[in-house]
Design an enzyme around this catalytic site. Structure first.
Site, PDB file in Angstrom:
ATOM      1  N   ARG A  88      44.895  12.121   4.371  1.00 46.58           N
ATOM      2  CA  ARG A  88      45.827  11.679   5.568  1.00 46.58           C
ATOM      3  C   ARG A  88      46.204  10.261   5.252  1.00 46.58           C
ATOM      4  NH1 ARG A  88      43.074  13.689   9.652  1.00 46.58           N
ATOM      5  NH2 ARG A  88      44.508  15.349  10.094  1.00 46.58           N
ATOM      6  N   ALA A  89      45.317   9.297   4.624  1.00 47.91           N
ATOM      7  CA  ALA A  89      45.568   8.039   4.497  1.00 47.91           C
ATOM      8  C   ALA A  89      46.804   7.691   3.626  1.00 47.91           C
ATOM      9  CB  ALA A  89      44.262   7.250   3.923  1.00 47.91           C
TER      10      ALA A  89
END
Length: 710
Positions: free
Chosen positions: A290-291
């Protein structure tokens, strides 16, 4: 296309007539940048704003709504469908040939005490019972579609609501499966949460669901603080005139957001920038992917905001500063942060070398010096003046003392010695310590309780306002009276006495008050490190179970409230690590101090049940603070007072060595509590004990008749 006048605010929306202008905010460049990037690209994933009280967090968020472009909606659609691309699965349906009207973008506020029905929607009970039809009543997620959903004090929101909220934000839609209703509707919104870390942290897995995180603090520069106060007073005196002064800057910002939105699809994220993003996330060991996605979307939005069609190294760097700090926490007590020197080294190592400099903010951006965004150098204060919260006197660790009266003890050379703070041992997974019985406190994960969530165990007549309706029990109560009430149609004739609410049982959070012996006897055999490690493990457990915690220590002549009850478990951990030890053992004073703290907390929050955890070896060598006399007898009297109050307690027995006096066990009996050793506190110790018992039972000759006969 027609234009409709602004509608009156509805429940859940901002009710202010004239909000503080966004360009009038002084400073707070990172926060303004993060909000504007989400306005340009909602796919960034929202913003979590962390900061002390009185730092204009709420003011800046509410001001953003005025900058968002108007929204074209299908008239009469409760789910704000876009007439150019209506949702084919919209519950209101039939939008293919509908026209459109324009309305202002909404900011919908989710109250901390909101119910699940209020958030996601529910069956329209009135129509279901009166007309016999299934109808869906939309919740706040539907109203926030294509606008802003603002959650103030998001760290105080119940966990199950946070899960629903963040799932909807991630998927862009809300699914409702309840009470015979199955509905899906679009729910794409800019999610903004604000929180004060002093009141407790969000769980790391929930932090990760926010795209960007910004830390805010009040300026320490007198001139900036003067300007904050000057502007706020001018706004309070005449909001409309103050807003008119900044109307031009607001119009310019609104136009720039619209232009950046149009440019965004044309921005190219090159291979060099992608390598930098991937290398940065790998270097900082963030979990999952997700980052990487958030950094990529943020870098694209930064380029579009700067009016460029290519992503530069400066965009990647700024994206990392906004997207990674809150994703690097390995321990719940770790503060978010990012090593900028390591970031620069990573970008330089994996950069193409010609993508631009490492300036953290693009020229002309809201954090830069360009006047285009109309913002100045600091933010208005929507609360107190913005000073950092002063640490209460009771929150300071006791200064080392060398008074003669503190050097007397039953173990010469041990209790009289003042030690430096001892580092705690490695924390471990602690066994569950809970409060007996069934409570009715705030939802959590510790003790049994009747809560708004959990499994349904029955039904009852409402006590005051109706909670969650138990539909089957309501119909069952009303059915026998339909003929007498003259029912003629398909609907059900109801009276208030027919209503039944669901009784649910789940888990509640508690107040866990730690009473820690910091006298010389605890440090005599180098036990303080193990004691701190055990308490730190219990604090970690309290963090996961959403408890409030407090910390009292006793040593020398008296007890001290090191940390008043709070939801900020990490603050308790920090105070514990700084705790020194030495002096006599005023056990009675500690017990009486705990009783007083619990008395006050019962008045403040009577529904939250307390659990006292006394961490001691049971010794008592000073009773002057408790009125003198035999210190052991004084401690017994104080313990019996706590027991008479009905306080649930656990004694963590810290006695060690081959010769054990069993004093902690005596204290536990006076408190009507159980005594647990440091080893027994470990959850793995309990598991091993159970396995050992099962193994012994399985191999006992009495359980094998054939073997016994042989």
């Amino acid at each position: 296309m027609t234009r409709t006048p602004p509608a009156l605010p509805r429940p859940g929306e901002d009710h202010s007539v004239t909000t503080y202008p966004f360009p009038a905010v002084v400073g707070m460049s990172e926060l303004r940048l993060a909000l504007l990037l989400n306005a340009v690209s909602p796919q960034v994933g929202g913003v979590l704003v962390r900061g002390e009280k009185g730092t204009a967090k709420s003011t800046v968020v509410r001001a953003l709504a005025a900058l968002l472009p108007g929204v074209d909606v299908v008239p009469g659609c409760r789910f704000s469908c876009d007439p150019a691309a209506p949702d084919p699965g919209c519950p209101d349906g039939g939008h293919e040939s509908a026209g459109g009207t324009e309305r202002a973008a909404r900011i919908v506020e989710l109250p901390v005490g909101a119910s699940e029905d209020r958030l996601v929607g529910s069956l329209d009970i009135e129509r279901a019972l009166a007309e016999g039809v299934k109808a869906f009543e939309p919740g706040l997620l539907a109203r926030a579609h294509r606008g802003i959903l603002y959650v103030d004090e998001v760290n105080l929101l119940h966990d199950h609501l946070v899960d629903l909220l963040l799932d909807a934000a991630a998927m862009g839609s809300s699914y409702v499966e309840r009470e015979g209703v199955s509905v899906r509707h679009a729910a794409r919104f800019l999610l903004v949460g604000t929180m004060n870390p002093e009141e407790g942290e969000l769980r790391p897995q929930l932090l990760d669901r926010f795209g960007l995180t910004v830390e805010v603090a009040a300026s320490r520069e007198p001139e900036e603080r003067v300007e904050v106060v000057r502007r706020r007073l001018a706004y309070d005196a005449d909001p409309a005139a103050f807003a008119a002064r900044w109307a031009g800057e607001e119009t310019a910002l609104r136009a720039r957001i619209a232009a950046a939105r149009e440019l965004l699809p044309s921005v190219v994220l090159g291979d060099a920038a992608l390598r930098q993003i991937a290398a940065t996330c790998a270097a900082f060991e963030v979990d999952g992917m997700r980052a990487d996605l958030v950094m990529a979307r943020t870098a694209l939005a930064l380029a579009a905001w700067a009016g460029r069609t290519d992503v530069l190294a400066e965009d990647v760097r700024q994206a990392a500063l906004l997207a990674l700090p809150h994703r690097r926490r390995r321990n719940p007590f770790d503060a978010p942060g990012l090593d900028e020197e390591k970031l620069d080294e990573t970008l330089a190592e994996f950069g193409a070398g010609d993508d631009g400099d490492d300036d953290p903010e693009p020229d002309g951006g809201p954090g830069g010096s360009s006047p285009d965004d109309g913002a100045s150098d600091d933010g208005p204060s929507d609360g107190p003046s913005g000073d950092a919260p002063s640490e209460p006197a009771s929150g300071q660790p006791s200064a080392p003392t060398n008074r003669a009266e503190d050097t007397e003890g039953s173990a010469p050379g041990a209790e009289g010695r003042e030690d430096q703070p001892t580092a705690p041992t490695e924390p471990f997974r602690a066994r569950l310590l809970d409060v007996p019985g069934v409570g009715e406190g705030a939802a959590g994960r510790r003790s049994r309780a009747r809560t708004a969530t959990g499994r349904t165990t029955g039904a009852r007549r409402p006590r005051g306002t109706l909670g969650t309706l138990h539909l089957a029990a309501t119909v069952q109560a009303a059915a026998p009276h339909q003929r007498a009430r003259g029912r003629r149609g398909p609907g059900l004739v109801l009276r208030r006495d027919d209503l039944r609410e669901a009784v649910r049982e789940g888990r509640e959070s508690n107040l866990v008050l730690f009473l820690v012996d910091a006298s010389g006897s605890m440090a005599a055999r180098q036990r303080m490190g193990a004691v701190k490690g055990a308490v730190l493990s219990l604090l970690l457990d309290a963090y996961q179970r959403r408890d409030k915690v407090g910390l009292i220590t006793f040593r020398g002549r008296d007890a001290e409230l090191v940390l008043p009850p709070t939801s900020s478990v990490d603050t308790a951990a920090a105070r514990l690590e700084r705790l020194a030890s030495g002096g006599r053992t005023p056990l009675a004073a500690g017990l009486l101090a705990a009783r007083e703290v619990l008395r006050v907390e019962r008045l403040r929050d009577p529904a939250r049940r307390p659990l006292l955890v006394a961490v001691t070896d049971g010794r008592a060598t000073d009773a002057r603070a408790a009125g003198g006399g035999d210190p052991v007898a004084a401690a017994g009297r104080a313990a019996r007072l706590l027991a008479a109050d009905g306080t649930a307690s656990v004694v963590l027995d810290c006695e060690s060595g081959p010769v054990r006096l069993g004093l902690a066990g005596v204290l536990a009996r006076e408190l009507r509590a159980s005594a647990v050793t440091l080893d027994e506190l470990r959850a793995d110790h309990v598991t091993a004990l159970v396995r050992s018992t099962v193994h012994q039972h399985a191999n006992h000759p009495a359980n094998h008749p054939v073997r016994k006969a042989a």
